[in-house]
Design an enzyme around this catalytic site. Structure first.
Site, PDB file in Angstrom:
ATOM      1  N   CYS A   1     -12.895 -47.760 -41.614  1.00  0.00           N
ATOM      2  CA  CYS A   1     -13.553 -46.593 -40.994  1.00  0.00           C
ATOM      3  C   CYS A   1     -13.026 -45.246 -41.460  1.00  0.00           C
ATOM      4  CB  CYS A   1     -13.468 -46.548 -39.470  1.00  0.00           C
ATOM      5  SG  CYS A   1     -13.640 -48.049 -38.619  1.00  0.00           S
TER       6      CYS A   1
HETATM    7  N1  PMP Z   1     -11.496 -46.499 -32.609  1.00  0.00           N
HETATM    8  C1  PMP Z   1     -11.259 -47.591 -33.350  1.00  0.00           C
HETATM    9  C2  PMP Z   1     -10.125 -48.489 -32.984  1.00  0.00           C
HETATM   10  C3  PMP Z   1     -12.066 -47.890 -34.461  1.00  0.00           C
HETATM   11  O1  PMP Z   1     -11.818 -48.970 -35.210  1.00  0.00           O
HETATM   12  C4  PMP Z   1     -13.142 -47.022 -34.771  1.00  0.00           C
HETATM   13  C5  PMP Z   1     -14.010 -47.302 -35.965  1.00  0.00           C
HETATM   14  N2  PMP Z   1     -14.786 -48.463 -35.790  1.00  0.00           N
HETATM   15  C6  PMP Z   1     -13.363 -45.887 -33.967  1.00  0.00           C
HETATM   16  C7  PMP Z   1     -12.507 -45.664 -32.898  1.00  0.00           C
HETATM   17  C8  PMP Z   1     -14.453 -44.914 -34.259  1.00  0.00           C
HETATM   18  O2  PMP Z   1     -15.714 -45.451 -34.121  1.00  0.00           O
HETATM   19  P1  PMP Z   1     -16.993 -44.677 -34.635  1.00  0.00           P
HETATM   20  O3  PMP Z   1     -16.773 -44.381 -36.103  1.00  0.00           O
HETATM   21  O4  PMP Z   1     -18.110 -45.630 -34.407  1.00  0.00           O
HETATM   22  O5  PMP Z   1     -17.135 -43.422 -33.845  1.00  0.00           O
END
Ligand code: PMP
Length: 398
Positions: A324
């Site tokens: 991510c």
């Molecule tokens: N917290 C954690 C532990 C993550 O792994 C992620 C990414 N999947 C996020 C927050 C952020 O999620 P998003 O990019 O969908 O906003």
């Protein structure tokens, strides 16, 4: 689902049953839930039902669930919203060095705004020590934020214990459960969590959808101001299909969590066992108290980036450093915090399994990896015996 996909953590497929539930809200049910007429009412009722489904996932009350556009937003809302609300009470926040960037970066912002942040270290398996949290609490501490599990190396943190310490000291506790939520049931009726970040995609719902659980008596400031949706905490016309999909995903996850774990964990165990038979290979993170879908190993003397591309050419998708984050050649800050050296961290491979993983996927990886690793080692500037060839590698030498 495509075979060879072992990067669930960075982007999971949406469950076909979720897609089916969402579709009518992208076609015939287009009403704005805020309006008074019957077409809008259909959307309003769908949101209410989804809120109840997400609440049930946590054993929470529906009034404690606030939908957001993803976990990043929910983390921002929790941290900035709580800090802003409590700034007169104190300006000290406790977190850790291995949090997801969507926690670390808002905390950096808050530091620029005059808050003081204590970022606790972790041990070599990425565990946070609850005693360190207790020691760090001061009279002016207003918030503790520790993620339930680390998405990259799979470590399951003792968040129940940490939350109890925060509660005993009258300090709010926030946890990002995104990495853990598909595997570990969370019951806010028994756990003293005040703020909980959830993501839809991590339980096979649509991307760009998340939620923040805010315990009833807890007050935080809004991040986004406008028409007053989500009880004034998160304005903006609701993403009705996204919310419906998240609700359905939560219902399915609650029903199948036990079965998913029972089926996936043995595959993950076989994957780790077989990978560790390869020479100069070490497990990143703990063997026990580890997310059931996470395998993360490092191969000494190669670079993970070339590994990812080589695997992709064989039809296998995996991750190198932290999922991510933006595409970067920087080694993982999580692994550096665990005491893994810069050069070693570059040779890491993260494989994450999920609802549609089969033995065939695992077999594909186990067949493709050894020749790739061997070839990359031949090309690598690092050779066995150089610089970081310490005890740890020697014990895996064959
Ligand atoms: N917290 C954690 C532990 C993550 O792994 C992620 C990414 N999947 C996020 C927050 C952020 O999620 P998003 O990019 O969908 O906003």
């Amino acid at each position: 689902m495509t075979r060879g996909f072992l990067d669930y953590q960075s982007g999971a497929p949406v469950d076909p049953r979720v897609v089916e539930a969402m579709l009518p809200y992208m076609t015939e049910h287009h009403g704005n839930p805020a309006v008074l007429h019957s077409v809008g009412d259909v959307s309003r009722q769908a949101i209410d039902a989804a809120r109840a489904q997400v609440a049930a996932f946590l054993s929470a009350d529906p009034s404690e669930i606030y939908f957001t556009a993803g976990a990043t937003e929910a983390n921002n809302m929790a941290l900035k919203g709580a800090a802003s609300r409590l700034r007169k009470k104190g300006k000290h926040i406790i977190s850790t060095v291995i949090e997801h960037r969507s926690v670390i970066t808002p905390l950096k912002y808050l530091q620029r705004e005059g808050f003081e942040v204590t970022s606790l270290p972790v041990d070599s398996e990425a565990f946070v020590d609850p005693a360190a949290v207790r020691d760090a609490i001061r009279d002016d501490t207003i918030l503790v934020s520790v993620g339930m599990a680390n998405s990259e190396v799979g470590t399951i943190e003792p968040v129940g214990e940490i939350a109890s310490i925060a509660r005993e000291n009258g300090v709010l506790f926030h946890t990002d459960i995104v990495a853990a939520q598909a595997w570990i049931p969370v019951d806010v009726a028994t756990l003293p969590f005040d703020l909980v970040t959830l993501s839809s995609n991590d339980i096979y719902g649509p991307k760009g959808m998340g939620a923040l659980y805010v315990r009833k008596a807890t007050r935080i400031e809004a991040l986004i101001h406008g028409g007053g949706q989500e009880s004034g905490l998160r304005s903006g016309t609701e993403n009705v299909p996204g919310i419906v999909g998240f609700g359905k995903a939560a219902e399915l996850a609650l029903a199948s969590m036990k079965d998913d774990v029972a089926r996936i964990k043995p595959m993950r165990d076989r994957l780790i066992d077989e990978l560790l038979k390869m020479p100069y290979t070490t497990l990143n993170g703990p063997r026990e108290r580890r997310l059931p879908g996470n395998a993360n190993v490092r191969f000494a003397y190669i670079e993970g980036e070339s590994l990812i591309l080589s695997l992709d050419m064989e039809g296998i998708q995996a991750a190198s450093g932290s999922a991510c984050s933006t595409k970067t050649l920087e080694p993982s800050y999580v692994q550096l915090a665990m005491g893994i050296k810069h050069e070693e961290a570059h040779g890491s491979l993260e494989l994450t399994l999920g609802r549609w993983t089969t033995d065939e996927d695992v077999n594909m990886v186990l067949a493709a990896l050894p020749p790739i690793v061997e070839r990359l080692r031949e090309m690598s500037a690092f050779k066995p015996g150089m610089d970081y060839d310490k005890e740890e590698f020697r014990k895996h030498e064959h």
